[in-house]
Scaffold this motif. Structure first.
Motif, PDB file in Angstrom:
ATOM      1  N   VAL A   1     -38.382 -31.025  -7.752  1.00 59.61           N
ATOM      2  CA  VAL A   1     -37.219 -30.443  -6.879  1.00 59.61           C
ATOM      3  C   VAL A   1     -37.832 -28.992  -6.243  1.00 59.61           C
ATOM      4  O   VAL A   1     -38.773 -28.367  -6.800  1.00 59.61           O
ATOM      5  N   ALA A   2     -37.379 -28.618  -4.891  1.00 54.85           N
ATOM      6  CA  ALA A   2     -37.852 -27.556  -4.157  1.00 54.85           C
ATOM      7  C   ALA A   2     -37.010 -26.215  -4.759  1.00 54.85           C
ATOM      8  O   ALA A   2     -36.105 -25.708  -4.228  1.00 54.85           O
ATOM      9  N   GLU A   3     -37.360 -25.827  -5.781  1.00 55.37           N
ATOM     10  CA  GLU A   3     -36.895 -24.788  -6.639  1.00 55.37           C
ATOM     11  C   GLU A   3     -38.065 -24.293  -7.263  1.00 55.37           C
ATOM     12  O   GLU A   3     -38.886 -24.551  -7.997  1.00 55.37           O
ATOM     13  N   MET A   4     -38.011 -22.750  -6.980  1.00 54.16           N
ATOM     14  CA  MET A   4     -39.110 -22.001  -7.650  1.00 54.16           C
ATOM     15  C   MET A   4     -39.043 -21.454  -9.270  1.00 54.16           C
ATOM     16  O   MET A   4     -37.916 -21.438  -9.579  1.00 54.16           O
ATOM     17  N   ASP A   5     -40.079 -21.207  -9.947  1.00 57.06           N
ATOM     18  CA  ASP A   5     -40.277 -20.719 -11.123  1.00 57.06           C
ATOM     19  C   ASP A   5     -39.936 -19.211 -10.933  1.00 57.06           C
ATOM     20  O   ASP A   5     -40.844 -18.397 -11.946  1.00 57.06           O
ATOM     21  N   SER A   6     -39.114 -18.650 -10.322  1.00 58.71           N
ATOM     22  CA  SER A   6     -39.335 -17.200  -9.855  1.00 58.71           C
ATOM     23  C   SER A   6     -38.231 -16.506 -10.584  1.00 58.71           C
ATOM     24  O   SER A   6     -37.215 -16.844 -10.906  1.00 58.71           O
ATOM     25  N   VAL A   7     -38.431 -14.998 -10.710  1.00 59.71           N
ATOM     26  CA  VAL A   7     -37.652 -14.176 -10.814  1.00 59.71           C
ATOM     27  C   VAL A   7     -36.513 -13.794  -9.714  1.00 59.71           C
ATOM     28  O   VAL A   7     -37.304 -13.623  -8.835  1.00 59.71           O
ATOM     29  N   PRO A   8     -35.476 -13.285 -10.083  1.00 61.62           N
ATOM     30  CA  PRO A   8     -34.621 -12.788  -8.857  1.00 61.62           C
ATOM     31  C   PRO A   8     -35.138 -11.508  -8.024  1.00 61.62           C
ATOM     32  O   PRO A   8     -35.816 -10.615  -8.857  1.00 61.62           O
ATOM     33  N   ALA A   9     -35.004 -11.388  -6.900  1.00 59.99           N
ATOM     34  CA  ALA A   9     -35.239  -9.972  -6.373  1.00 59.99           C
ATOM     35  C   ALA A   9     -34.488  -9.066  -6.699  1.00 59.99           C
ATOM     36  O   ALA A   9     -33.259  -9.534  -6.902  1.00 59.99           O
ATOM     37  N   GLU A  10     -34.668  -8.021  -7.025  1.00 56.58           N
ATOM     38  CA  GLU A  10     -34.108  -6.921  -7.625  1.00 56.58           C
ATOM     39  C   GLU A  10     -32.781  -6.660  -6.720  1.00 56.58           C
ATOM     40  O   GLU A  10     -31.495  -6.526  -7.257  1.00 56.58           O
ATOM     41  N   PRO A  11     -32.841  -6.519  -5.464  1.00 53.34           N
ATOM     42  CA  PRO A  11     -31.600  -6.004  -4.758  1.00 53.34           C
ATOM     43  C   PRO A  11     -30.815  -7.283  -4.892  1.00 53.34           C
ATOM     44  O   PRO A  11     -29.486  -7.091  -4.795  1.00 53.34           O
ATOM     45  N   ILE A  12     -31.126  -8.512  -5.022  1.00 52.44           N
ATOM     46  CA  ILE A  12     -30.227  -9.814  -5.297  1.00 52.44           C
ATOM     47  C   ILE A  12     -29.588  -9.702  -6.483  1.00 52.44           C
ATOM     48  O   ILE A  12     -28.293  -9.859  -6.939  1.00 52.44           O
ATOM     49  N   ARG A  13     -30.525  -9.509  -7.403  1.00 53.63           N
ATOM     50  CA  ARG A  13     -29.869  -9.467  -8.719  1.00 53.63           C
ATOM     51  C   ARG A  13     -28.790  -8.180  -8.942  1.00 53.63           C
ATOM     52  O   ARG A  13     -27.678  -8.440  -9.512  1.00 53.63           O
ATOM     53  N   ASP A  14     -29.159  -7.089  -8.405  1.00 58.55           N
ATOM     54  CA  ASP A  14     -28.392  -6.035  -8.552  1.00 58.55           C
ATOM     55  C   ASP A  14     -26.850  -6.157  -7.885  1.00 58.55           C
ATOM     56  O   ASP A  14     -26.069  -5.785  -8.483  1.00 58.55           O
ATOM     57  N   ALA A  15     -27.036  -6.853  -6.779  1.00 59.73           N
ATOM     58  CA  ALA A  15     -25.952  -7.185  -5.853  1.00 59.73           C
ATOM     59  C   ALA A  15     -24.886  -8.263  -6.685  1.00 59.73           C
ATOM     60  O   ALA A  15     -23.724  -7.984  -6.851  1.00 59.73           O
ATOM     61  N   LEU A  16     -25.616  -9.024  -7.426  1.00 57.63           N
ATOM     62  CA  LEU A  16     -24.695 -10.049  -7.983  1.00 57.63           C
ATOM     63  C   LEU A  16     -24.112  -9.646  -9.351  1.00 57.63           C
ATOM     64  O   LEU A  16     -22.976  -9.800  -9.627  1.00 57.63           O
ATOM     65  N   VAL A  17     -24.879  -8.705  -9.961  1.00 55.25           N
ATOM     66  CA  VAL A  17     -24.365  -8.037 -11.295  1.00 55.25           C
ATOM     67  C   VAL A  17     -23.195  -7.248 -10.924  1.00 55.25           C
ATOM     68  O   VAL A  17     -22.162  -7.217 -11.541  1.00 55.25           O
ATOM     69  N   ARG A  18     -23.229  -6.536  -9.920  1.00 52.98           N
ATOM     70  CA  ARG A  18     -22.343  -5.429  -9.468  1.00 52.98           C
ATOM     71  C   ARG A  18     -21.094  -6.370  -8.989  1.00 52.98           C
ATOM     72  O   ARG A  18     -19.926  -5.909  -9.267  1.00 52.98           O
ATOM     73  N   ALA A  19     -21.251  -7.744  -8.415  1.00 54.71           N
ATOM     74  CA  ALA A  19     -20.034  -8.441  -7.678  1.00 54.71           C
ATOM     75  C   ALA A  19     -19.431  -8.750  -9.076  1.00 54.71           C
ATOM     76  O   ALA A  19     -18.322  -8.873  -9.131  1.00 54.71           O
ATOM     77  N   VAL A  20     -20.315  -9.342 -10.098  1.00 58.68           N
ATOM     78  CA  VAL A  20     -19.530 -10.160 -11.256  1.00 58.68           C
ATOM     79  C   VAL A  20     -18.401  -8.814 -12.162  1.00 58.68           C
ATOM     80  O   VAL A  20     -17.885  -9.105 -12.640  1.00 58.68           O
ATOM     81  N   THR A  21     -19.732  -7.754 -12.289  1.00 53.02           N
ATOM     82  CA  THR A  21     -18.849  -6.724 -12.967  1.00 53.02           C
ATOM     83  C   THR A  21     -17.619  -6.244 -12.412  1.00 53.02           C
ATOM     84  O   THR A  21     -16.775  -5.831 -13.122  1.00 53.02           O
ATOM     85  N   ASN A  22     -17.418  -6.262 -11.215  1.00 54.57           N
ATOM     86  CA  ASN A  22     -16.403  -5.709 -10.552  1.00 54.57           C
ATOM     87  C   ASN A  22     -15.238  -6.889 -10.094  1.00 54.57           C
ATOM     88  O   ASN A  22     -14.205  -6.500  -9.695  1.00 54.57           O
ATOM     89  N   GLY A  23     -15.519  -7.853 -10.483  1.00 52.87           N
ATOM     90  CA  GLY A  23     -14.685  -9.241 -10.520  1.00 52.87           C
ATOM     91  C   GLY A  23     -14.569  -9.542  -9.270  1.00 52.87           C
ATOM     92  O   GLY A  23     -13.767 -10.174  -8.937  1.00 52.87           O
ATOM     93  N   ASP A  24     -15.701  -9.406  -8.230  1.00 53.86           N
ATOM     94  CA  ASP A  24     -15.554  -9.573  -6.908  1.00 53.86           C
ATOM     95  C   ASP A  24     -16.187 -11.236  -6.790  1.00 53.86           C
ATOM     96  O   ASP A  24     -17.102 -11.461  -6.287  1.00 53.86           O
TER      97      ASP A  24
END
Length: 389
Positions: A31-54
């Motif tokens: 399947v076309a999915e990579m064995d990659s780690v997230p890009a830091e800006p994306i990781r940080d944005a998602l963590v911030r959204a979940v932390t804030n309940g957004d």
């Protein structure tokens, strides 16, 4: 620092299809999915959204259309009007819903196999019928140091299909599974054919950010006034930044005609956009290019490894380096693995590849290999396939 992790490490923590479809001892290269780690800006944005309940319903903002327009301008010189951008869950949904706006029940839709298997499903779900116009292959035996540039659209075949009643072309650019980046002159010719027959070109451009340095991606909507009037582009950050599960894609138009199609979409098509996908996409297109550059360097190295090592590992196998993405189209007809080698190799080699026949009849004896992984993983996969001869 590599952006890739070991798939065996990922098996311990990830629950996506790539890591759960097969037992842990099978190397997942399908399947076309990579064995990659997230890009830091994306990781940080998602963590911030979940932390804030957004994590509620997606809001009605212009942020993503504007950020994508900036990205498209920087990357390809493409002037995107943010007012002609809509979002939805993923490119699959975008394709079906746009097709529903531009075809009548039973209408013929041109697809160009070998191509991404869901294309047939999109057409049927939208109420159309598929007319196949296969791509024209390069002449001669494949040289692994060549790229897929020798493949091309059968423009005469498309013209014949339009003359016979087809009024829509479902384009894949860059073309999955080949990694073919269609030449600008071919896209211009396709746009002129669409104008001549008052047809519509729906262009899936999800792999475009993954175009390699030896190719130039041309957005369909930049291919002249005919493309503007007769085209719609579909794209997403999901493939380049490995975000498929976050659920956000874009539908892009360039004309009042496209605006009318978009305005006719059911409200829920846009409302179903995932808010985390929207958040991740904004971060990817705005701040994710340094990570993308690192990724492309690793993919280019893996592409070279395949060119250098495949002939030794699998004598007789055919391969041309893709111009885009991390998917290799392997011609395995010279090996004793039958018409559907991927089905056999799961057990014999403990390597999961995508079955070539799923991409159309032209995929008989072929398989698609995902090299969106570490070089170590790729070499392990080649060693396992070689041992299975």
């Amino acid at each position: 620092m590599s952006v890739m992790v070991s798939p065996f490490d990922a098996h311990r923590d990830r629950t996506s299809e790539k890591y759960t479809a097969y037992p842990a001892d099978v190397l997942p290269m399908f399947v076309a999915e990579m064995d990659s780690v997230p890009a830091e800006p994306i990781r940080d944005a998602l963590v911030r959204a979940v932390t804030n309940g957004d994590t509620g319903y997606v809001g009605h903002t212009r942020v993503l259309p504007e950020v994508f327009a900036d990205f498209a301008g920087r990357r390809w010189g493409w002037e995107v009007d943010p007012d002609l951008v809509r979002t939805t869950t993923d490119v699959s949904v975008a394709a079906v819903e746009v097709l529903r706006r531009v075809i009548a029940p039973g209408d013929q839709v041109v697809v160009m196999p070998p191509v991404y298997p869901p294309f047939w499903d999109y057409v049927r779900e939208a109420g159309g019928t598929v007319t196949e116009v296969p791509l024209l292959p390069p002449a001669g035996d494949p040289d692994p140091y060549d790229t897929t540039a020798g493949w091309r659209m059968d423009l005469d075949g498309i013209a014949a299909a339009l003359a016979a009643g087809a009024r829509t072309v479902l384009l894949c650019n860059p073309h999955n599974p080949l990694g073919l980046v269609h030449a600008r002159e071919s896209l211009v010719a396709l746009a002129r054919l669409a104008a001549a027959w008052d047809a519509v070109v729906v262009s899936d451009e999800i792999h475009a950010p993954l175009t390699h340095a030896d190719a130039v991606f041309t957005p369909f909507l930049t291919c002249g006034p005919e493309a503007v009037e007769h085209g719609v582009a579909l794209t997403s950050a999901s493939k380049a930044w490995n975000l498929a599960g976050t659920k956000c894609a874009l539908m892009v138009g360039a004309s009042d005609r496209a605006r009318g199609w978009f305005d006719g979409l059911p409200v829920e098509v846009v409302e179903r956009t995932g808010i985390l996908g929207y958040t991740a996409s904004v971060a990817a297109f705005r701040d994710g290019e340094p990570w993308l550059a690192s990724l492309l360097a690793e993919l280019a190295a893996n592409r070279r490894v395949l060119a250098e090592e495949l002939g030794t590992a699998l004598p007789g196998a055919g391969y041309r380096q893709p111009q885009a993405s991390y998917l290799a189209w392997l011609d395995l007809r010279a090996l004793p693995w039958g018409d559907e080698p991927a089905r056999l190799l799961v057990d014999r080699a403990k390597v999961a590849l995508s079955n070539g026949r799923d991409f159309g009849r032209q995929g008989t004896g072929h398989a698609r290999l995902n090299f969106g992984c570490s070089e170590e993983t790729l070499r392990e996969g080649l060693a396992r396939l070689s041992a299975a001869r």
